[in-house]
Design a protein around this motif. Structure first.
Motif, PDB file in Angstrom:
ATOM      1  N   ASP A 108       0.827  -1.216   0.000  1.00  0.00           N
ATOM      2  CA  ASP A 108       0.000   0.000   0.000  1.00  0.00           C
ATOM      3  C   ASP A 108       0.857   1.260   0.000  1.00  0.00           C
ATOM      4  OD1 ASP A 108      -2.269  -1.572   0.019  1.00  0.00           O
ATOM      5  OD2 ASP A 108      -2.671  -1.286   2.165  1.00  0.00           O
ATOM      6  N   PHE A 109       1.942   1.250   0.768  1.00  0.00           N
ATOM      7  CA  PHE A 109       2.837   2.408   0.830  1.00  0.00           C
ATOM      8  C   PHE A 109       3.381   2.737  -0.558  1.00  0.00           C
ATOM      9  CE2 PHE A 109       7.236   3.936   1.030  1.00  0.00           C
ATOM     10  CZ  PHE A 109       7.048   5.152   1.649  1.00  0.00           C
ATOM     11  N   PHE A 110       3.904   1.732  -1.251  1.00  0.00           N
ATOM     12  CA  PHE A 110       4.498   1.985  -2.563  1.00  0.00           C
ATOM     13  C   PHE A 110       3.428   2.241  -3.625  1.00  0.00           C
ATOM     14  CE2 PHE A 110       8.281   0.100  -0.567  1.00  0.00           C
ATOM     15  CZ  PHE A 110       9.191   1.092  -0.890  1.00  0.00           C
ATOM     16  N   SER A 111       2.276   1.617  -3.491  1.00  0.00           N
ATOM     17  CA  SER A 111       1.173   1.908  -4.409  1.00  0.00           C
ATOM     18  C   SER A 111       0.727   3.358  -4.255  1.00  0.00           C
ATOM     19  CB  SER A 111      -0.009   0.968  -4.152  1.00  0.00           C
ATOM     20  OG  SER A 111       0.343  -0.355  -4.451  1.00  0.00           O
ATOM     21  N   ASP A 112       0.624   3.817  -3.022  1.00  0.00           N
ATOM     22  CA  ASP A 112       0.247   5.211  -2.763  1.00  0.00           C
ATOM     23  C   ASP A 112       1.319   6.166  -3.288  1.00  0.00           C
ATOM     24  OD1 ASP A 112      -2.065   4.302  -1.561  1.00  0.00           O
ATOM     25  OD2 ASP A 112      -1.345   4.634   0.500  1.00  0.00           O
ATOM     26  N   LEU A 113       2.569   5.790  -3.154  1.00  0.00           N
ATOM     27  CA  LEU A 113       3.666   6.612  -3.657  1.00  0.00           C
ATOM     28  C   LEU A 113       3.575   6.740  -5.177  1.00  0.00           C
ATOM     29  CD1 LEU A 113       6.237   8.125  -2.687  1.00  0.00           C
ATOM     30  CD2 LEU A 113       7.501   6.021  -3.131  1.00  0.00           C
ATOM     31  N   GLN A 114       3.261   5.644  -5.845  1.00  0.00           N
ATOM     32  CA  GLN A 114       3.084   5.668  -7.304  1.00  0.00           C
ATOM     33  C   GLN A 114       1.935   6.590  -7.692  1.00  0.00           C
ATOM     34  OE1 GLN A 114       2.448   1.586  -8.438  1.00  0.00           O
ATOM     35  NE2 GLN A 114       4.613   1.263  -8.889  1.00  0.00           N
ATOM     36  N   LYS A 115       0.810   6.467  -7.003  1.00  0.00           N
ATOM     37  CA  LYS A 115      -0.378   7.269  -7.322  1.00  0.00           C
ATOM     38  C   LYS A 115      -0.138   8.755  -7.108  1.00  0.00           C
ATOM     39  CE  LYS A 115      -3.570   3.603  -6.099  1.00  0.00           C
ATOM     40  NZ  LYS A 115      -4.451   3.101  -5.047  1.00  0.00           N
ATOM     41  N   ALA A 116       0.575   9.083  -6.037  1.00  0.00           N
ATOM     42  CA  ALA A 116       0.829  10.490  -5.703  1.00  0.00           C
ATOM     43  C   ALA A 116       1.878  11.104  -6.615  1.00  0.00           C
ATOM     44  CB  ALA A 116       1.270  10.610  -4.244  1.00  0.00           C
ATOM     45  N   GLY A 117       2.666  10.280  -7.259  1.00  0.00           N
ATOM     46  CA  GLY A 117       3.771  10.772  -8.070  1.00  0.00           C
ATOM     47  C   GLY A 117       5.010  10.898  -7.216  1.00  0.00           C
ATOM     48  N   MET A 118       6.127  10.620  -7.814  1.00  0.00           N
ATOM     49  CA  MET A 118       7.385  10.610  -7.097  1.00  0.00           C
ATOM     50  C   MET A 118       7.794  12.043  -6.760  1.00  0.00           C
ATOM     51  SD  MET A 118       9.313   8.070  -6.100  1.00  0.00           S
ATOM     52  CE  MET A 118       8.970   6.700  -7.158  1.00  0.00           C
ATOM     53  N   PRO A 119       8.089  12.326  -5.484  1.00  0.00           N
ATOM     54  CA  PRO A 119       8.588  13.662  -5.138  1.00  0.00           C
ATOM     55  C   PRO A 119       9.960  13.894  -5.785  1.00  0.00           C
ATOM     56  CG  PRO A 119       8.613  12.220  -3.212  1.00  0.00           C
ATOM     57  CD  PRO A 119       7.991  11.444  -4.330  1.00  0.00           C
ATOM     58  N   SER A 120      10.411  15.116  -5.807  1.00  0.00           N
ATOM     59  CA  SER A 120      11.677  15.428  -6.483  1.00  0.00           C
ATOM     60  C   SER A 120      12.869  14.753  -5.806  1.00  0.00           C
ATOM     61  CB  SER A 120      11.889  16.936  -6.549  1.00  0.00           C
ATOM     62  OG  SER A 120      11.988  17.483  -5.258  1.00  0.00           O
ATOM     63  N   GLN A 121      12.800  14.544  -4.513  1.00  0.00           N
ATOM     64  CA  GLN A 121      13.856  13.833  -3.779  1.00  0.00           C
ATOM     65  C   GLN A 121      13.199  12.732  -2.953  1.00  0.00           C
ATOM     66  OE1 GLN A 121      15.693  17.197  -1.722  1.00  0.00           O
ATOM     67  NE2 GLN A 121      17.401  17.054  -3.142  1.00  0.00           N
ATOM     68  N   PRO A 122      12.802  11.644  -3.620  1.00  0.00           N
ATOM     69  CA  PRO A 122      11.994  10.626  -2.926  1.00  0.00           C
ATOM     70  C   PRO A 122      12.699   9.934  -1.771  1.00  0.00           C
ATOM     71  CG  PRO A 122      12.705   9.826  -5.077  1.00  0.00           C
ATOM     72  CD  PRO A 122      13.073  11.274  -5.003  1.00  0.00           C
ATOM     73  N   LEU A 123      13.977   9.674  -1.902  1.00  0.00           N
ATOM     74  CA  LEU A 123      14.695   8.997  -0.820  1.00  0.00           C
ATOM     75  C   LEU A 123      14.760   9.889   0.411  1.00  0.00           C
ATOM     76  CD1 LEU A 123      16.282   6.558   0.120  1.00  0.00           C
ATOM     77  CD2 LEU A 123      18.299   7.523  -0.987  1.00  0.00           C
ATOM     78  N   ARG A 124      15.095  11.134   0.201  1.00  0.00           N
ATOM     79  CA  ARG A 124      15.137  12.102   1.304  1.00  0.00           C
ATOM     80  C   ARG A 124      13.749  12.230   1.941  1.00  0.00           C
ATOM     81  NH1 ARG A 124      18.921  15.460   2.575  1.00  0.00           N
ATOM     82  NH2 ARG A 124      19.982  15.135   0.609  1.00  0.00           N
ATOM     83  N   GLN A 125      12.698  12.257   1.121  1.00  0.00           N
ATOM     84  CA  GLN A 125      11.339  12.393   1.640  1.00  0.00           C
ATOM     85  C   GLN A 125      10.933  11.184   2.476  1.00  0.00           C
ATOM     86  OE1 GLN A 125       9.227  15.210   1.244  1.00  0.00           O
ATOM     87  NE2 GLN A 125       8.323  14.092   2.951  1.00  0.00           N
ATOM     88  N   ILE A 126      11.266   9.988   1.994  1.00  0.00           N
ATOM     89  CA  ILE A 126      10.947   8.764   2.741  1.00  0.00           C
ATOM     90  C   ILE A 126      11.649   8.773   4.100  1.00  0.00           C
ATOM     91  CG2 ILE A 126      11.342   6.262   2.801  1.00  0.00           C
ATOM     92  CD1 ILE A 126      10.804   6.299  -0.269  1.00  0.00           C
ATOM     93  N   LEU A 127      12.923   9.157   4.105  1.00  0.00           N
ATOM     94  CA  LEU A 127      13.668   9.197   5.369  1.00  0.00           C
ATOM     95  C   LEU A 127      13.138  10.278   6.308  1.00  0.00           C
ATOM     96  CD1 LEU A 127      17.260   8.531   4.046  1.00  0.00           C
ATOM     97  CD2 LEU A 127      15.886   7.035   5.509  1.00  0.00           C
ATOM     98  N   GLU A 128      12.751  11.405   5.769  1.00  0.00           N
ATOM     99  CA  GLU A 128      12.168  12.453   6.612  1.00  0.00           C
ATOM    100  C   GLU A 128      10.828  11.998   7.180  1.00  0.00           C
ATOM    101  OE1 GLU A 128      12.177  16.082   4.326  1.00  0.00           O
ATOM    102  OE2 GLU A 128      14.345  16.320   4.568  1.00  0.00           O
TER     103      GLU A 128
END
Length: 122
Positions: A66-86
């Motif tokens: 669900d987490f990754f499906s939601d991430l796909q639907k929302a569109g990848m943020p410009s710095q996805p790794l940094r966003q996930i860690l934050e």
């Protein structure tokens, strides 16, 4: 548990911040840095997140899927790794997602550090 996740995410965010600024020489570059192609490690950010996403969608763990499906639907943020860690640092990931994601991310970032970090340069 949330405090432990937050601290771990904070350490990984610091590691990624250090690593993302480093350059990697590709191609025929010599040790002096001339020639060839040079990339910053942050150029691999989408590849790292894509790798995690692919594994997450095949994990069989509903919350991770669900987490990754939601991430796909929302569109990848410009710095996805940094966003996930934050998000992990700010307790915005479920325990199941953090438990699945952080060890994999730590292993990946530590591998990058061993291969490309300051100590790897001699």
């Amino acid at each position: 548990m949330a405090d432990e996740v937050s601290q771990r995410a904070d350490r990984l965010l610091s590691l990624w911040s250090e690593l993302s600024m480093l350059h990697v020489a590709l191609g025929g570059a010599c040790a002096c840095g001339t020639g060839g192609i040079s990339l910053r490690l942050d150029d691999f950010e989408l590849d790292i997140v894509g790798y995690l996403e692919d594994n997450g969608l095949r994990s069989g763990i509903a919350e991770v899927i669900d987490f990754f499906s939601d991430l796909q639907k929302a569109g990848m943020p410009s710095q996805p790794l940094r966003q996930i860690l934050e998000d992990a640092r700010n307790d915005q990931l479920s325990a199941a997602v953090a438990e699945w994601l952080l060890p994999k991310l730590e292993k990946t970032l530590r591998s990058f550090a061993e291969l490309h970090g300051p100590k790897a340069r001699g």
